[in-house]
Design an enzyme around this catalytic site. Structure first.
Site, mmCIF file in Angstrom:
data_model
loop_
_atom_site.group_PDB
_atom_site.id
_atom_site.type_symbol
_atom_site.label_atom_id
_atom_site.label_comp_id
_atom_site.label_asym_id
_atom_site.label_seq_id
_atom_site.Cartn_x
_atom_site.Cartn_y
_atom_site.Cartn_z
ATOM 1 N N TYR A 1 -62.509 25.792 -112.063
ATOM 2 C CA TYR A 1 -63.054 25.802 -110.699
ATOM 3 C C TYR A 1 -63.170 24.415 -110.085
ATOM 4 C CZ TYR A 1 -65.618 27.300 -106.621
ATOM 5 O OH TYR A 1 -65.987 27.533 -105.327
ATOM 6 N N PRO B 1 -71.374 17.412 -101.064
ATOM 7 C CA PRO B 1 -71.917 18.746 -101.374
ATOM 8 C C PRO B 1 -70.938 19.567 -102.195
ATOM 9 C CG PRO B 1 -71.152 18.659 -99.092
ATOM 10 C CD PRO B 1 -71.044 17.268 -99.629
ATOM 11 N N ILE B 2 -71.405 20.045 -103.335
ATOM 12 C CA ILE B 2 -70.619 20.936 -104.193
ATOM 13 C C ILE B 2 -71.502 22.101 -104.595
ATOM 14 C CG2 ILE B 2 -69.421 21.188 -106.409
ATOM 15 C CD1 ILE B 2 -68.529 18.352 -106.232
ATOM 16 N N SER C 1 -75.383 21.723 -101.051
ATOM 17 C CA SER C 1 -74.526 22.757 -100.479
ATOM 18 C C SER C 1 -75.284 24.062 -100.275
ATOM 19 C CB SER C 1 -73.339 23.007 -101.413
ATOM 20 O OG SER C 1 -72.614 24.153 -101.027
ATOM 21 N N TYR D 1 -73.094 26.026 -94.644
ATOM 22 C CA TYR D 1 -72.082 27.027 -94.340
ATOM 23 C C TYR D 1 -72.827 28.031 -93.476
ATOM 24 C CZ TYR D 1 -68.991 25.269 -98.036
ATOM 25 O OH TYR D 1 -68.158 24.489 -98.815
ATOM 26 N N THR E 1 -70.085 22.331 -92.550
ATOM 27 C CA THR E 1 -68.712 22.365 -93.050
ATOM 28 C C THR E 1 -67.952 23.480 -92.335
ATOM 29 O OG1 THR E 1 -69.258 21.463 -95.221
ATOM 30 C CG2 THR E 1 -67.239 22.746 -95.062
ATOM 31 N N ARG F 1 -56.432 29.828 -104.262
ATOM 32 C CA ARG F 1 -56.451 28.912 -105.397
ATOM 33 C C ARG F 1 -55.994 29.680 -106.642
ATOM 34 N NH1 ARG F 1 -62.565 26.780 -103.890
ATOM 35 N NH2 ARG F 1 -62.056 26.184 -101.736
ATOM 36 N N LYS G 1 -68.257 18.420 -90.934
ATOM 37 C CA LYS G 1 -67.408 18.039 -92.073
ATOM 38 C C LYS G 1 -66.169 18.931 -92.104
ATOM 39 C CE LYS G 1 -67.573 17.732 -97.160
ATOM 40 N NZ LYS G 1 -66.643 18.817 -97.552
ATOM 41 N N SER H 1 -62.341 15.074 -93.925
ATOM 42 C CA SER H 1 -62.227 15.717 -95.234
ATOM 43 C C SER H 1 -61.279 16.897 -95.162
ATOM 44 C CB SER H 1 -63.615 16.205 -95.680
ATOM 45 O OG SER H 1 -63.528 17.083 -96.782
ATOM 46 N N HIS I 1 -61.421 18.968 -97.841
ATOM 47 C CA HIS I 1 -62.032 19.723 -98.942
ATOM 48 C C HIS I 1 -61.307 19.446 -100.255
ATOM 49 C CE1 HIS I 1 -65.333 22.739 -98.911
ATOM 50 N NE2 HIS I 1 -64.915 22.948 -100.148
ATOM 51 N N SER J 1 -62.432 13.171 -100.047
ATOM 52 C CA SER J 1 -61.194 13.817 -100.524
ATOM 53 C C SER J 1 -60.286 12.823 -101.227
ATOM 54 C CB SER J 1 -60.417 14.520 -99.404
ATOM 55 O OG SER J 1 -61.181 15.585 -98.862
ATOM 56 N N VAL K 1 -61.143 10.539 -103.671
ATOM 57 C CA VAL K 1 -61.711 9.273 -104.144
ATOM 58 C C VAL K 1 -61.913 9.326 -105.661
ATOM 59 C CG1 VAL K 1 -63.696 7.721 -104.025
ATOM 60 C CG2 VAL K 1 -62.846 8.834 -101.946
#
Length: 379
Positions: A17, A70-71, A99, A123, A149, A158, A240, A262, A264, A296, A298
């Site tokens: 993930y 944020p994750i 997040s 969100y 976001t 994915r 974002k 970003s 994502h 994104s 880094v």
């Protein structure tokens, strides 16, 4: 801990993930390749013995122009989840972003962060009452900037996640931020769902209440800005996910206080523009009109330096610390971020840079865009 939690936390991560990307990972690859075409020009015989890595963001003086992106669902990486990460961010005086997909209640995360600067990433739910509840909880818990976001109202395709059915919420895991919300609890009762007894049903309702089925438009932005400003007494509102100059100009037009350039981390639109290239375009167009941040791709101190030189005033990192969290929890998050701070500080020392605001295009030699089509793996 269930078999699923153990499998995800200890075997498949960070390979699955945390490391999954949209489509064929072409955007993820482009993010890294974009950094390669810029080279830092070190300056010699500059006295950097008293260099200063600190900067200011939204009224907070912080240790460096580096923040925790944020994750979501941190508990699939480690049982301590967001609590450990927020604690480390507070210790290091680096901004922490929570997040909406968080696996810990807003209130507990705020407490763990102590006096550290913290921002809430939204969100936006399909339910305005639920949105307002989340904003009020965030403000009451010390989160004093709102980051909307806009690029993930629907998850990108994915392959790894699809192949492994790697969606924790649908297994009743990691939706604690939503399940502790009073408005969402009311919605569950109205639907005949007992949040305590049936977490799978409640978590499924949570993800379907926030992400799936609703693409927002610019028409909703004035309402959200108005509500947040009213709740927070005028604190910053950020969007974002910006990648185009046209969207950046829209943000200026709508009175947005800041943007995070970003894509994502390449997890949403495959084959998209590299976020660093988008940053260069956007900073040239509106850099003097709005506070620009970046994320994104880094991976180290030189990447931070390059983003700053191309017009970002602040840089967020995500995968670095989430990989650390998955390996050894709080201790490894601390190690990863202290290492990144040291990397950035030493780069300034040996590169002849004394202050963060000295980073600009004169620090770089930049080459033409040239991206290989060879499907190589780039971490």
């Amino acid at each position: 801990m269930s078999h699923f939690q153990y499998r995800v936390s200890h075997i498949n991560l960070p390979r699955l993930y945390a490391s999954s990307n949209a489509g064929m990972s072409n955007t993820h690859l482009a993010n890294r390749q974009a950094f390669f075409r810029h080279r830092i020009i070190p300056r010699q015989l500059v006295d950097t013995n008293l260099r200063d890595t600190t900067t200011e963001i939204f009224g907070h003086r912080v240790s460096a122009p580096i923040g925790f992106a944020p994750i979501g669902i941190n508990k699939i990486y480690h049982p301590s989840g967001e609590i450990a990460v927020a604690k480390v961010a507070g210790e290091l005086n680096l901004p922490y972003c929570l997040s909406t997909a968080g696996s810990s209640p807003i209130e507990k995360v705020g407490k763990a962060n102590g006096k550290g600067p913290r921002f809430y990433q939204l969100y936006m739910p399909h339910d305005d009452e639920l949105t307002l509840s989340l904003l009020n909880r965030a403000w009451d818990s010390g989160f004093d900037a709102l980051i909307l976001t806009t690029d993930t109202w629907q998850l990108g395709w994915r392959h790894d996640d699809v192949a492994n059915s790697n969606y924790a919420f649908y297994r009743g895991i990691g939706a604690d931020l939503g399940l502790t919300d009073p408005v969402f609890q009311k919605r569950c009762r109205e639907a005949g769902i007992d949040v305590e007894k049936d977490k799978v049903a409640a978590s499924t309702k949570w993800i379907d209440s926030v992400w799936h089925g609703r693409a927002w438009s610019w028409e909703k932005i004035p309402w959200l800005i108005e509500q947040w400003k009213k709740i927070s007494g005028g604190r910053p509102f950020v969007i974002k996910g910006i990648q185009s100059v046209a969207d950046a100009k829209k943000c200026v037009e709508y009175g947005v206080d800041g943007i995070v350039v970003s894509n994502h981390a390449g997890r949403q639109v495959d084959g998209a523009i590299a976020s660093l290239d988008a940053l260069e375009n956007i900073a040239s167009a509106v850099g003097d009109k709005i506070y620009i941040m970046f994320d994104s791709g880094v991976r180290g101190g030189s990447d931070v330096a390059k983003a700053l030189s191309l017009g970002a005033r602040f840089v967020f990192v995500g995968r670095l610390w989430i990989w650390g969290l998955s390996i050894m929890g709080e201790e490894e998050v601390r190690h990863v971020m202290k290492s990144l701070l040291a990397d950035f500080d030493i780069l300034m020392a040996v590169g002849g840079i004394n202050k963060v605001d000295e980073f600009d295009k004169s620090v770089l030699e930049s080459y033409p865009k040239s991206y290989s089509m060879i499907p190589e793996k780039v971490l």
